[in-house]
Design a protein around this motif. Structure first.
Motif, PDB file in Angstrom:
ATOM      1  N   ILE A   1      62.373  -2.892-100.172  1.00  0.00           N
ATOM      2  CA  ILE A   1      63.625  -2.924 -99.433  1.00  0.00           C
ATOM      3  C   ILE A   1      63.684  -1.633 -98.610  1.00  0.00           C
ATOM      4  CG2 ILE A   1      66.149  -2.876 -99.678  1.00  0.00           C
ATOM      5  CD1 ILE A   1      64.863  -5.559-100.431  1.00  0.00           C
TER       6      ILE A   1
ATOM      7  N   ARG B   1      50.356  -6.394-113.929  1.00  0.00           N
ATOM      8  CA  ARG B   1      50.480  -5.111-114.612  1.00  0.00           C
ATOM      9  C   ARG B   1      49.185  -4.734-115.337  1.00  0.00           C
ATOM     10  NH1 ARG B   1      53.260  -0.434-114.088  1.00  0.00           N
ATOM     11  NH2 ARG B   1      54.489   0.126-115.915  1.00  0.00           N
TER      12      ARG B   1
ATOM     13  N   LEU C   1      55.973   6.262-108.642  1.00  0.00           N
ATOM     14  CA  LEU C   1      56.999   5.246-108.411  1.00  0.00           C
ATOM     15  C   LEU C   1      58.007   5.040-109.529  1.00  0.00           C
ATOM     16  CD1 LEU C   1      55.144   2.090-107.019  1.00  0.00           C
ATOM     17  CD2 LEU C   1      56.882   3.429-105.852  1.00  0.00           C
ATOM     18  N   GLU C   2      57.490   4.933-110.736  1.00  0.00           N
ATOM     19  CA  GLU C   2      58.297   4.350-111.800  1.00  0.00           C
ATOM     20  C   GLU C   2      59.263   5.346-112.419  1.00  0.00           C
ATOM     21  OE1 GLU C   2      55.841   2.140-114.579  1.00  0.00           O
ATOM     22  OE2 GLU C   2      54.393   1.823-112.988  1.00  0.00           O
TER      23      GLU C   2
ATOM     24  N   GLU D   1      60.400 -11.265-107.224  1.00  0.00           N
ATOM     25  CA  GLU D   1      59.596 -10.053-107.100  1.00  0.00           C
ATOM     26  C   GLU D   1      58.171 -10.222-107.605  1.00  0.00           C
ATOM     27  OE1 GLU D   1      60.272  -6.816-106.036  1.00  0.00           O
ATOM     28  OE2 GLU D   1      62.228  -7.410-105.258  1.00  0.00           O
TER      29      GLU D   1
ATOM     30  N   TYR E   1      63.180  -1.423-110.516  1.00  0.00           N
ATOM     31  CA  TYR E   1      62.175  -0.670-111.260  1.00  0.00           C
ATOM     32  C   TYR E   1      60.834  -1.059-110.631  1.00  0.00           C
ATOM     33  CZ  TYR E   1      59.356   1.451-114.814  1.00  0.00           C
ATOM     34  OH  TYR E   1      58.453   2.267-115.455  1.00  0.00           O
ATOM     35  N   LEU E   2      60.299  -0.170-109.826  1.00  0.00           N
ATOM     36  CA  LEU E   2      59.181  -0.571-108.969  1.00  0.00           C
ATOM     37  C   LEU E   2      57.833  -0.242-109.595  1.00  0.00           C
ATOM     38  CD1 LEU E   2      60.528   0.584-105.487  1.00  0.00           C
ATOM     39  CD2 LEU E   2      60.893  -1.577-106.687  1.00  0.00           C
ATOM     40  N   ILE E   3      56.985  -1.248-109.673  1.00  0.00           N
ATOM     41  CA  ILE E   3      55.600  -1.015-110.080  1.00  0.00           C
ATOM     42  C   ILE E   3      54.707  -1.294-108.871  1.00  0.00           C
ATOM     43  CG2 ILE E   3      56.103  -1.593-112.486  1.00  0.00           C
ATOM     44  CD1 ILE E   3      54.670  -4.277-112.058  1.00  0.00           C
TER      45      ILE E   3
ATOM     46  N   ARG F   1      59.660   2.209-100.616  1.00  0.00           N
ATOM     47  CA  ARG F   1      58.935   2.959-101.641  1.00  0.00           C
ATOM     48  C   ARG F   1      57.530   2.414-101.864  1.00  0.00           C
ATOM     49  NH1 ARG F   1      61.330   6.195-105.481  1.00  0.00           N
ATOM     50  NH2 ARG F   1      59.197   6.717-105.931  1.00  0.00           N
ATOM     51  N   ARG F   2      57.322   1.132-101.524  1.00  0.00           N
ATOM     52  CA  ARG F   2      55.989   0.587-101.717  1.00  0.00           C
ATOM     53  C   ARG F   2      55.533  -0.082-100.428  1.00  0.00           C
ATOM     54  NH1 ARG F   2      57.247  -3.323-106.941  1.00  0.00           N
ATOM     55  NH2 ARG F   2      58.850  -4.295-105.676  1.00  0.00           N
TER      56      ARG F   2
ATOM     57  N   LEU G   1      52.807  -9.689-108.562  1.00  0.00           N
ATOM     58  CA  LEU G   1      52.585  -8.469-109.330  1.00  0.00           C
ATOM     59  C   LEU G   1      51.647  -8.731-110.488  1.00  0.00           C
ATOM     60  CD1 LEU G   1      56.236  -7.043-109.563  1.00  0.00           C
ATOM     61  CD2 LEU G   1      54.407  -6.348-107.988  1.00  0.00           C
TER      62      LEU G   1
ATOM     63  N   CYS H   1      60.337 -12.657-113.616  1.00  0.00           N
ATOM     64  CA  CYS H   1      61.452 -11.796-113.218  1.00  0.00           C
ATOM     65  C   CYS H   1      62.670 -12.596-112.803  1.00  0.00           C
ATOM     66  CB  CYS H   1      61.031 -10.879-112.070  1.00  0.00           C
ATOM     67  SG  CYS H   1      60.744 -11.753-110.522  1.00  0.00           S
TER      68      CYS H   1
ATOM     69  N   GLU I   1      63.622 -13.204-109.895  1.00  0.00           N
ATOM     70  CA  GLU I   1      64.279 -12.704-108.680  1.00  0.00           C
ATOM     71  C   GLU I   1      63.324 -12.527-107.501  1.00  0.00           C
ATOM     72  OE1 GLU I   1      65.893  -8.825-108.908  1.00  0.00           O
ATOM     73  OE2 GLU I   1      64.267  -8.045-110.110  1.00  0.00           O
TER      74      GLU I   1
ATOM     75  N   ALA J   1      65.430  -4.267-113.511  1.00  0.00           N
ATOM     76  CA  ALA J   1      64.955  -5.410-112.730  1.00  0.00           C
ATOM     77  C   ALA J   1      63.712  -4.979-111.961  1.00  0.00           C
ATOM     78  CB  ALA J   1      66.035  -5.863-111.753  1.00  0.00           C
ATOM     79  N   PHE J   2      62.868  -5.941-111.649  1.00  0.00           N
ATOM     80  CA  PHE J   2      61.658  -5.613-110.891  1.00  0.00           C
ATOM     81  C   PHE J   2      61.969  -5.294-109.428  1.00  0.00           C
ATOM     82  CE2 PHE J   2      58.121  -7.712-113.655  1.00  0.00           C
ATOM     83  CZ  PHE J   2      58.267  -6.677-114.559  1.00  0.00           C
ATOM     84  N   SER J   3      63.207  -5.588-108.994  1.00  0.00           N
ATOM     85  CA  SER J   3      63.544  -5.221-107.620  1.00  0.00           C
ATOM     86  C   SER J   3      63.966  -3.759-107.536  1.00  0.00           C
ATOM     87  CB  SER J   3      64.674  -6.105-107.099  1.00  0.00           C
ATOM     88  OG  SER J   3      65.747  -6.109-108.021  1.00  0.00           O
TER      89      SER J   3
ATOM     90  N   LEU K   1      57.054  -5.795-100.786  1.00  0.00           N
ATOM     91  CA  LEU K   1      58.239  -5.965-101.593  1.00  0.00           C
ATOM     92  C   LEU K   1      59.085  -4.707-101.626  1.00  0.00           C
ATOM     93  CD1 LEU K   1      56.627  -7.984-104.469  1.00  0.00           C
ATOM     94  CD2 LEU K   1      58.562  -8.761-103.128  1.00  0.00           C
TER      95      LEU K   1
END
Ligand SMILES: Cc1cc2nc3c(=O)[nH]c(=O)nc-3n(C[C@H](O)[C@H](O)[C@H](O)COP(=O)(O)OP(=O)(O)OC[C@H]3O[C@@H](n4cnc5c(N)ncnc54)[C@H](O)[C@@H]3O)c2cc1C
Ligand code: FES
Ligand code: FES
Lengths: 154, 280, 785
Positions: free
Chosen positions: B183, A134, C691-692, A43, C709-711, B177-178, A132, A39, A41, C705-707, B181
């Protein structure tokens, strides 16, 4: 600028641009491709390395910041002859699917177990929460770490 | 680009004065911003080699946390959990383990995002910021600092934070939201002075309901000096919803946040009030 | 059938390389003197490119080339229709590639990409499929379709008049789902070069190397025999690597410059360069008699295909076929549409059209159960498919249909959860049995105060999934097998292992047949110069279909081996010969046997080799265009799941505390991998349900972005208990069916139904965000006064 650090017990002196990220230096200069960029960034944790006993995201770190540090990448943890217990557990429990998250996962788990021999379920979950995945749904990953934690033979 | 790695605070401050550079702490904000091109510093002053800046020290009447102390270090500190529980809590859920290992409290203030997790607890606890400016050392309440724009001039170093040791009970909660990680979409820090069954002074700070975290005077006034019970909590819930409604006005997120803040407030006070309302 | 290797928890061979960080993904390989390619993408959703000025970019020292549409010999690609340009002159979505810059370093290439000046004639765009369908909106693909309706599938069964007449209760509701990204962890990357043979060699991560080869050859004007696509390790796919992404551009640049070309997407670029899951609007009306039998169902499904056709036809067909859920309904009318818009193109994603409808049909089931005053389990049991049931397309389900067994297994878990302690991050280690699982060990006992406003509930979800390409499309898998002189063996097949572990399944199948261990088998896949085309790793088909091809191939080699051995041992028939633990010999006669390797070696000396090539074709027939009647898929896989959630009534946050999943797998060839697929599927299902969401503004992705678009993270997944039902599918290898996609389907509705059970509101649009839940709770309060 010149920097010095130790990667997987081997000392390096490199001339880097201060803007260069550690992940790029590890991958492109030293050729350690086990550190992945998912990513860029902070994450996903695919770029996790251990610096002075702490896991960090190498995509968020300038190589210069690691000057004078001791760095462990996945290449510095176990091998086919003597896999680290975490690596063995990952394979045997089935914690690996596509494998892109795996190096980072292994490092996060190893670092946890280096610090706490018998972590609780909650400690395991938290320690793995910066990586993470997936594919696996984390289930087998958490189980693999748990197995090592129970055996405690790190 | 130039890169400096000073070994002392004075060296760092000197460099900042003589070069057009930015301080680099953990880099979890700055390196990202450099990557996206949002900032293009001419030079960096890496504060990572100044051991003094990382220290967490207990002074007579305050706790001093160096600006370079990481969220991980603060979150593992007994001194912090005893003297500044809300801050300690915020450190447990901030980012991820990897982020906490790098991100510093000084950087949290330096970046000053509306959702910065470190700021509401510091505000509620009445923290002061220790700055080293062109003129010399300066101690200024965080609440006052947060009103100025820019936060600090380019050559001002955030030296650390002083949290008064007043034996306050405090708690923090954030809504993300989670579970990791995440915010903060809302965060609440509450600190109270306890006098038997009574609460003395109450401070409530909110995050992610405006441009920057802020200390709500309204809430402080409404909740101070009363009996600590169920009714107090319900009053707090009602008041905090009102404050958020006013703060957010007609922003898109307002309809949700002004309701949801109730749960976050409740969670924040839950850490020091057991069910039923009497003190632990 | 008794098996030794098949059905056991064989360790995946590839896992070792992955835990040591040795495994090479395409970003991990480089060649000396390589160029770096960076794509210039359109910021507009609909536009005509008037001109592309490259002089400034070319002027940057170190920039070697800038390719645009005019440089592409045959400028199109696409899985069903070649409707997508390699480099576009006519823009249909934000992110359409316009030019690709090649430079000596990545930084230079990026800098130069910013200097490419594109002059656009911006055109009016359409983002709402309902609007795009109307005849007065100009078609985006006039050469393909006169309107934006790419596809319409009707299903007509029985008589709706009769159906509604028989219905005592009718529930009607509109449902909708969102754009979703695959969010595989490894961004697209490719390394292309012209090798010493003059062949175009492309190393990449794809779901289907042979398809990529065809696309590259077509675009560059080469023969298949001149293009080699070699699959590196694939860092997750989930459908997102079916359409080709960077491969053609990299190949084109390598071909024109005769230098190796490396291209790597950033995460943001990745969001723009692969397909998305179709958002759908689904209007449902379902009727049942008072004894709980479904009698009529009507559904209108509109799927947003986005800018290009990709797999939309197949996806919306799958939606239509699966629209009823796994239930018998005698009177059905379904209309399913795929519609072009200027949104990011939609394509394949795990669940493939059946993931959206599960929200609708399972919500309808709960609504009906409530209206009828029976339990969610009861209504499902009264209507579920069994052997001999007829589906809405008139297909009679023969063979393995064990939904009844799945539901039976899950029923003990459907007792309402205890509303007290919070069970957080409970790892359930080892094989769980219902009793063990029931106990639950709470590790975190959070304070009650903050829980006063939290409510728990459980939900049930069932699903079915037709595997394979379907609809009569030739679904062929192939494999080569060679037994070596030392008694080990190699399997070659084009089927790509995208991380799910198909390679080790093939090793198990071959080892089983030859009396070997899976370590004795080399599996090599996904290289077009060495392996036969075995179709795409999608549609939950590789275990079943390529598994069948591998089984046929190894059996063919084995027949020759046994014949040879029979002759050798003077045994009258090959039936008298057995292969066991590395030995070959006459059954029941220990004196007449020898190590397999000796036999194979002796055979070689006599000019006999044991090599085979086989193909296997899955069965399906096309549906009738007007009535949708036919047998579009085979086999079908079934499953059901229970989810327990906790809803914070003040913040609207939902936590999934526990999921119990029961899936029909025919036969679990490797239980560890089955569990892995289930846990992965459940987690994606939770992400989808809660979430998504790809947020779009005029076709532009606001959260690439993964920040943003949250999984789900490791702390967001519940304790997952996985069970499987083994009811052998007679057409599958050792009775197996696939599981990859079905595993995520029931989760979606189980979570949504659990939310309803907890707080009494029904969320009809995914994801179930805290905002939606609070709004629904407020509405409910208002209703109650
Ligand atoms: C994946 C991810 C997750 C995150 N999650 C969270 C979260 O949950 N909560 C949260 O609050 N934040 C979060 N952040 C943001 C970030 O980590 C924090 O803001 C962090 O505290 C920044 O600290 P740093 O040390 O990395 O600062 P840096 O990035 O080094 O610096 C930030 C800014 O502060 C200035 N600065 C730093 N130190 C000083 C000083 N001593 N004196 C003067 N100026 C200074 C710098 O010049 C820069 O402008 C997250 C970031 C990432 C990448
Ligand atoms: S690549 Fe560093 S965290 Fe994702
Ligand atoms: S195994 Fe694929 S991302 Fe973790």
């Amino acid at each position: 600028m010149d920097i010095k650090f130790v990667v997987n017990k081997k000392p390096y002196t490199l001339n880097v641009d201060p803007r260069e990220r550690l992940i790029d230096v590890l991958r492109n200069r030293i050729g350690l491709m086990g550190t992945k960029e998912g990513c860029g960034e902070g994450e996903c944790g695919a770029c996790t390395v251990i610096i002075d006993g702490k896991t960090v995201n190498s995509c968020l770190l300038l190589a210069a910041q690691a000057d004078g540090c001791d760095i462990t990448t996945i290449e510095g943890v176990g091998n086919r002859r003597s896999p680290h217990p975490v690596q063995k557990a990952f394979v045997e429990v089935g914690a690996v699917q596509c494998g892109f998250c795996t190096p980072g996962m292994v490092l996060s788990a190893k670092n946890l177990l280096d610090k706490i021999t018998h972590p609780s379920d909650q400690e395991i979950g938290i320690a793995m929460s910066g990586n993470l995945c997936r594919c696996t749904g984390y289930d087998k990953i958490l189980r693999a770490v748990k197995r090592v934690a129970e055996e405690g033979d790190v | 680009m130039k890169y400096f790695q000073p070994r002392s605070v004075s060296e760092a401050v000197e460099l900042a004065r003589t070069t057009e550079s930015s301080f680099l702490a953990g880099g979890t904000d700055l390196v990202l911003h450099m990557q996206t091109g949002k900032v293009q510093p001419k030079a960096l002053i890496d504060l990572g080699k100044i051991a003094k800046l990382r220290e967490i020290i207990e002074a007579e009447d305050y706790l001093e946390i160096g600006s370079m102390a990481t969220f991980a270090e603060i979150g593992q500190s007994n001194l912090v959990s005893q003297n500044a529980f809300a801050l300690w809590q915020a450190c447990q859920t901030m980012g991820s383990p990897q982020i906490r290992n790098k991100a510093t409290l000084g950087g949290n203030l330096g970046n000053c995002s509306p959702a910065a997790d470190g700021l509401p607890p510091l505000l509620a606890l009445g923290a002061e910021v220790h700055l080293i400016t062109r003129e010399g050392e300066e101690i200024i309440p965080l609440a006052s600092l947060l009103i100025s724009t820019p936060l600090v001039p380019q050559d001002t170093l955030i030296r650390g934070f002083r949290i008064p040791r007043k034996g306050l009970q405090s708690g923090f909660a954030k809504l993300g939201r989670r579970q990791a990680l995440a915010i903060a979409r809302l965060s609440v820090a509450v600190a109270i002075e306890v006098k038997g069954k009574q609460v003395g002074k109450v401070s409530v700070a909110l995050g992610a309901v405006g441009r920057r975290a802020f200390l709500s005077e309204t809430l402080g006034l409404a909740l101070s000096g009363q009996e600590l019970n169920e009714a107090w909590i319900e009053k707090g819930v009602e008041e905090v919803q009102r404050v958020v409604r006013i703060a957010l006005g007609d922003r898109a997120s307002a309809p949700y946040k002004r309701v949801a803040v109730a749960g976050v407030f409740r969670e924040a006070v839950a850490s020091f009030i057991p069910e039923g309302g009497s003190m632990v | 059938m008794n098996t030794r290797v098949v059905g056991s928890r064989v360790v995946r061979e590839d896992a070792w390389g992955k835990v040591f960080g040795q495994t090479k993904f395409p970003a991990d390989v480089n060649l000396p003197d390589q160029l770096y390619g960076v794509v210039v993408r359109s910021p507009h959703p609909h536009a005509r490119v008037r001109s592309v000025v490259i002089e400034q970019a070319m002027g940057l020292p170190g920039v070697v080339t800038v390719l645009t549409a005019k440089d592409v010999p045959s400028n199109s690609h696409g899985v069903l229709f070649r409707d997508q340009p390699v480099l576009a002159e006519y823009i249909r979505m934000v992110g359409d590639p316009i030019a690709v810059v090649g430079a000596e370093t990545l930084e230079l290439a990026r800098a130069a990409a910013n200097l490419v000046v594109v002059d656009y004639e911006v055109l009016p765009a359409v983002f709402d499929p309902e609007e795009a369908m109307t005849p007065d909106v100009l078609p985006l693909h006039p050469a393909l379709r006169p309107t934006n309706v790419l596809y319409h599938m009707p299903i007509r069964r029985g008589s709706m008049v009769e159906g509604w007449a028989r219905a005592d209760v009718v529930v009607e509701q509109e449902y909708s789902t969102q754009h979703v990204d695959h969010a595989f962890l490894q961004p697209e990357a490719v390394l292309a070069h012209v090798d010493e043979r003059g062949h175009m060699v492309v190393q990449t991560a794809t779901q289907y190397a042979h398809y990529d080869r065809g696309e590259i050859a077509q675009a560059l004007g080469l023969r298949f025999s001149q293009v080699q696509v070699k699959t590196m390790a694939v860092g997750g796919a989930f459908g997102g690597r079916e359409d080709i992404s960077l491969q053609i551009m990299a190949a084109l640049m390598a071909w024109t410059t005769l230098r190796p070309v490396k291209m790597e997407n950033t995460r943001e670029e990745s969001f723009y360069s692969h397909s998305k899951r179709h958002p759908m609007k689904m209007h449902y009306k379902t009727g049942a008699t008072k004894d709980g039998k479904l009698v009529a169902m009507e559904a209108r499904i509109v799927g947003d295909a986005g800018a290009y056709a990709s797999w939309s036809i197949n996806v919306l067909r799958k939606s239509a076929v699966h629209a009823t859920g796994p239930y018998e309904i005698p009177n059905v009318s379904v209309d399913s549409y795929a519609v072009f818009t200027n949104n990011p193109f939609s394509g394949a994603m795990r669940g493939f059209g059946a993931a959206q409808t599960v929200l609708a049909y399972e919500s309808q089931m709960d609504l009906l159960a409530k209206a009828l005053g029976i339990s969610p389990l009861e209504i499902r049991q009264r209507n579920m498919f069994k052997v001999g049931s007829t589906t809405a397309t008139g297909q009679v389900l023969t063979g393995s249909v064990p939904l009844d067994q799945c539901l039976e297994k899950i029923s003990p878990y459907l007792q309402s959860g205890v509303d007290s302690e919070l069970v957080q991050l409970k790892l359930n280690i080892g094989e769980s049995t219902p009793t063990e699982a029931e106990q639950g060990t709470p590790t975190v006992n959070s304070r009650k105060l903050s829980h006063r406003m939290k409510r728990r509930g459980i939900g049930l979800g069932c699903a079915w999934y037709g595997t394979g390409y379907g609809n009569g499309f030739p679904d062929v898998s192939s494999a080569f097998v060679e037994i070596h002189d030392d008694g080990s063996a190699t399997v070659l097949t084009g089927a790509v292992d995208v991380g799910q572990g198909s390679n080790s399944i093939y090793a198990q199948i071959v080892a089983e047949e030859l009396g070997l261990q899976s370590e004795d088998i080399c599996v090599y896949t996904g290289d077009t110069d060495a392996t036969p085309d075995s179709g795409t790793t999608a549609a939950t088909r590789q275990t079943y279909n390529t598994g069948n091809a591998v089984l046929k191939a190894v059996r063919q080699a084995k027949v020759r081996l046994l014949d040879y051995a029979a002759h050798k041992f003077s045994c009258p028939t090959a039936e008298g010969i057995e292969l066991e633990a590395g030995f070959i010999g006459v059954k029941g006669d220990p004196s007449r046997r020898m190590p397999l390797e000796d036999m194979v070696f002796q055979a070689r000396l006599q000019g006999e080799r044991f090599i085979s090539a086989e193909s296997s074709t899955a069965l399906s027939t096309p549906v009738d265009l007007e009535t949708g009647q036919g047998a579009p898929y085979w086999p079908y896989a079934f499953g059901c799941q229970m989810a327990e959630v906790e809803v914070d009534t003040e913040t609207g946050l939902v936590r999934v505390l526990r999921v119990v999943a029961v899936h029909d797998v025919g036969k679990a060839l490797n239980p560890t991998q089955v569990e892995g697929q289930i846990a992965g599927g459940v987690t994606q299902g939770i992400g989808y349900a809660l979430l998504e969401e790809l947020e779009l503004h005029e076709g532009k992705i606001k959260n690439p972005a993964f920040s943003s678009y949250l999984i789900p993270t490791a702390l967001d997944v519940p304790n997952i208990e996985a069970f499987f039902v083994e009811d052998p599918e007679c057409t599958g290898p050792f009775g197996a069916k696939g599981l990859g996609e079905p595993a995520m389907l029931p989760t979606i509705s189980a979570v949504i139904n659990a939310i309803n059970n907890a707080v009494g509101v029904r969320i009809t649009s995914l994801p179930a965000t805290p905002e939606k839940i609070l709004a629904a709770l407020a509405d409910k309060k208002e209703e109650l006064g």
